[in-house]
Design a protein around this motif. Sequence first.
Motif, PDB file in Angstrom:
ATOM      1  N   SER A 109      45.008  36.462  43.175  1.00  0.00           N
ATOM      2  CA  SER A 109      44.456  36.052  41.920  1.00  0.00           C
ATOM      3  C   SER A 109      45.075  35.016  41.324  1.00  0.00           C
ATOM      4  N   THR A 111      45.695  33.425  37.157  1.00  0.00           N
ATOM      5  CA  THR A 111      45.289  33.762  35.757  1.00  0.00           C
ATOM      6  C   THR A 111      45.510  32.593  34.869  1.00  0.00           C
ATOM      7  N   THR A 125      41.410  36.126  34.347  1.00  0.00           N
ATOM      8  CA  THR A 125      41.975  35.908  35.833  1.00  0.00           C
ATOM      9  C   THR A 125      40.783  35.964  36.590  1.00  0.00           C
ATOM     10  N   ARG A 127      39.655  36.343  40.752  1.00  0.00           N
ATOM     11  CA  ARG A 127      40.354  37.211  41.920  1.00  0.00           C
ATOM     12  C   ARG A 127      39.517  36.708  43.255  1.00  0.00           C
TER      13      ARG A 127
END
Length: 215
Positions: A109, A111, A125, A127
Amino acid sequence: MTDLSQTIAPKSDQLNADDLIGGPRTITVTRVSQMREPDQPIAVYFEGDNGKPYKPGKSMRRVLVRVWGKDGAAYAGRRMTLYRDDTVQFGGVAVGGIRISHMSDIDQSVTIPLTVTRASRKPFTVRPLPAERGPSGGKPNGEDTRTKLLRIAREKAALGHADLDTWIDKLSAPHRAVVNEIQAELRDRASDADDRPPPENDGFPGFAPADEEVA
């Protein structure tokens, strides 16, 4: 099942948040073009877009650059999941907007702090998006377009420059851009193949395998 979501799609020349009222959508990028519109300078075309590309706002363009890099030509064959975010505001009013939840070609992930208002920022975020899989759940039938392109490119390079160049010449511009990312590696493989002595004739006529198509 009667799908009502097809009856509420807005009339527009681009993908809208209202197109995603029925749920998120995972798209495969075919090309990225620069537009003359100052507020929407980038159009992301994708498989099955029906001439309605995704035109990301500044926040999602920042996400794209952070995760995939600044070269839009390299996005061809990559995938991302888009969803409607009802909290997106315009002029202080929640009107809804398109956000990216998952992206391919990352293994963890990511962010990013994105501006919410002039005075505040919030972490956003993205993924990893798993590779597509066929009905059997295996590979190579389950490869996404980008992974398949790079696999075939390496296989062609292992046959030498002639086979590699013939295959590349048949590719579309977006697919060629993906292959160009590993051009140095491919040329080294092809040179090694050309330097190898030809196999001994075993008495059977040789045959050239048919080219594998890339979606």
